[in-house]
Design a protein around this motif. Sequence first.
Motif, short mmCIF file in Angstrom:
data_model
loop_
_atom_site.label_atom_id
_atom_site.label_comp_id
_atom_site.label_asym_id
_atom_site.label_seq_id
_atom_site.Cartn_x
_atom_site.Cartn_y
_atom_site.Cartn_z
N THR A 336 77.44 32.56 73.51
CA THR A 336 76.40 32.18 72.56
C THR A 336 74.99 32.17 73.16
OG1 THR A 336 76.71 29.83 73.06
CG2 THR A 336 77.99 30.74 71.23
N ALA A 337 74.85 32.30 74.46
CA ALA A 337 73.54 32.11 75.11
C ALA A 337 72.46 33.01 74.51
CB ALA A 337 73.67 32.33 76.61
N SER A 338 72.70 34.31 74.46
CA SER A 338 71.70 35.23 73.92
C SER A 338 71.49 35.02 72.43
CB SER A 338 72.11 36.68 74.19
OG SER A 338 71.99 36.99 75.57
N LEU A 339 72.58 34.75 71.72
CA LEU A 339 72.46 34.51 70.29
C LEU A 339 71.52 33.35 70.01
CD1 LEU A 339 76.26 34.87 69.42
CD2 LEU A 339 74.46 36.41 68.63
N LYS A 340 71.70 32.24 70.72
CA LYS A 340 70.87 31.06 70.50
C LYS A 340 69.43 31.28 70.95
CE LYS A 340 74.68 27.72 70.79
NZ LYS A 340 75.28 26.60 71.56
N ALA A 341 69.26 32.06 71.99
CA ALA A 341 67.92 32.25 72.54
C ALA A 341 67.09 33.25 71.76
CB ALA A 341 68.02 32.70 74.01
N ARG A 342 67.74 34.22 71.11
CA ARG A 342 66.97 35.34 70.57
C ARG A 342 67.07 35.54 69.07
NH1 ARG A 342 68.50 40.44 74.21
NH2 ARG A 342 66.58 41.27 73.30
N CYS A 343 68.01 34.91 68.41
CA CYS A 343 68.25 35.21 66.99
C CYS A 343 67.05 34.92 66.09
CB CYS A 343 69.48 34.46 66.48
SG CYS A 343 71.03 35.29 66.90
N ASP A 345 63.86 35.02 66.91
CA ASP A 345 62.62 35.66 67.38
C ASP A 345 62.41 36.98 66.64
OD1 ASP A 345 60.45 36.67 68.66
OD2 ASP A 345 61.34 36.70 70.66
N ILE A 346 61.58 36.95 65.62
CA ILE A 346 61.33 38.15 64.82
C ILE A 346 60.63 39.23 65.64
CG2 ILE A 346 60.10 39.02 62.79
CD1 ILE A 346 60.52 36.33 61.50
N GLN A 347 59.87 38.84 66.66
CA GLN A 347 59.09 39.79 67.44
C GLN A 347 59.87 40.40 68.61
OE1 GLN A 347 56.22 40.53 66.16
NE2 GLN A 347 56.35 38.87 64.64
N ASP A 348 61.10 40.01 68.83
CA ASP A 348 61.88 40.54 69.95
C ASP A 348 61.92 42.07 69.87
OD1 ASP A 348 64.20 41.40 71.58
OD2 ASP A 348 64.56 39.25 71.80
N PRO A 349 61.53 42.77 70.93
CA PRO A 349 61.47 44.25 70.87
C PRO A 349 62.82 44.91 70.65
CG PRO A 349 61.15 43.45 73.12
CD PRO A 349 61.08 42.26 72.23
N ASP A 350 63.91 44.20 70.93
CA ASP A 350 65.24 44.77 70.73
C ASP A 350 65.83 44.42 69.37
OD1 ASP A 350 65.26 45.98 73.20
OD2 ASP A 350 66.25 44.29 74.19
N ARG A 351 65.12 43.63 68.59
CA ARG A 351 65.67 43.19 67.30
C ARG A 351 65.95 44.40 66.42
NH1 ARG A 351 65.80 38.16 65.29
NH2 ARG A 351 66.58 38.04 63.15
N ASN A 352 67.09 44.41 65.79
CA ASN A 352 67.49 45.51 64.92
C ASN A 352 68.38 44.98 63.81
OD1 ASN A 352 70.48 45.93 65.82
ND2 ASN A 352 69.35 45.90 67.75
N LEU A 353 68.75 45.84 62.89
CA LEU A 353 69.50 45.39 61.71
C LEU A 353 70.83 44.76 62.08
CD1 LEU A 353 68.80 48.28 59.19
CD2 LEU A 353 67.79 46.01 59.24
N SER A 354 71.45 45.21 63.15
CA SER A 354 72.76 44.65 63.52
C SER A 354 72.66 43.19 63.94
CB SER A 354 73.41 45.48 64.64
OG SER A 354 72.93 45.12 65.92
#
Length: 504
Positions: A336-343, A345-354
């Motif tokens: 869950t670490a990345s899920l909790k840290a990044r979910c 963050d709308i500006q995350d450069p890796d954010r995508n539809l998945s």
Amino acid sequence: MRTRIGSAIALAALLSQTTAAIAIEEVIVELPLVQNTLKVNLSELSSPEALLRGTSDLAELDRASDGELGRKLLNLLNQPVPVSFRQLTDSAVGTPLLQQTLLLVSSFGTVEGQSADLSGERLKEALDKAADASPDGQPTLLQLMQAIPGERVRLNLSQAQMVLARMLRQRRRADQLMAAATPAPSPVAAASTASVRLSRQSLVVPHRPEPLELVVIQPQGQANGRLVVISHGLWDSPANFEGWGEQLAAQGYTVVLPRHPGSDNEQQHMVLTGKASPPSPSELGLRARDVSAINDAVATGSLPGVTGVDAEHVVVIGHSWGATTALQLAGMKPETASLKARCDDIQDPDRNLSWTLQCSWISGVDQAAIDDPRVIAVAAVSPPVSLLFPRGAAQQLSARVLLVSGTRDWVVPPDPEAVVPFGAATPKGNQLVLVQGGDHFNLRAGQAPDGGVLAPLLVEWTNRSFAAGAAAQPSLGAPPLLPPGPWGSTAKPMADVTGNVQAR
């Protein structure tokens, strides 16, 4: 006038996609390229006559087009939305999948004069109000806009452009890899036409209240006694992968395709008609249990007509969420670490539809570490993985992995979900194949009689995985199982880019 016309086109396009989630008194569209904004009062959208009499920017443009623009826009806004919103919100408010969807929508604009959290009870009240305004309980887009409280909505096209640019960047490395690669040759012989038989069965499993529905495809002639399981993706079904199963069965394999009941196309219909909630996070673990239950049933002879099949050595093939399921079975452990840290963050450069789906899994991760040592190899086509599995998770693999990604996949883009995770893994004989022009849906078999563009690749991978015996086990410096060819496609060139990715 050209600037205004461009503004009107932008507004009409935007309304067709986003206004079901926006209900305000005034809409302001920010247009950075022409340094202009376009306003329209919702009261002017009550009828073509009201718009012609209006005073907004859109009303001015409508008069210039002799009412043609308004007629087209109002026709769009007065289309009923094919969802029973009263039932949907009763079941869906607060679910992780809905919250992530709202977060995605919110990145394109803001509601002004509205401080309530629209992912909670306030959203339910607004949607109930829209349903009440409709005689049949199915509100139009315009009724939904009128129902959500607020003063105005500001739609940020600059933000939309940023998201589009990010999506383009998320496939750039894959394009570069394919440009430098030599596509694999295609098979000389045509796809097999050997006779196979297909049956539909049900299997009682301990982890679900209802029996699991299965499609079982077997060779009519000589069977090789080997088992392959194919797992479909979110809101899909075995039907779109029977072509893969038929090509594998023609080679002698027994192929089983489960329908995952909490996330299949029937569940999608239930969600859209308000009769079910979006997929539960628990499905992350339940899907893997579905596949293991099939292996158990084959081992104990519990599937009618399936005899003489070795369930101690199994190849699993999956698409999208089904590919994530395959990787879990191969030994990768969700965290869950990345899920909790990044979910969030709308500006995350890796954010995508998945990420919409991946972030909905948070509460189910602790029940989803379900590997199956009987799985010797997996083929994972377009799996969402970047948040779910921590960097270095491939060290946990107990089965060999073929990762497949399309260069035009906007849902699970190749760079953050395939190229980067694969490049960070220690080389253990796993392989990455990119497909030029492949998107999230055209890599499936569909109704293609030859099993579609990936069928030769999947048959070759399966053959090599079983032929390797104990050498199929991933290990440091292990030679690749997949040869240079011939498993390619003339329709969509594909290449093994493993060496170029892991050499970086």
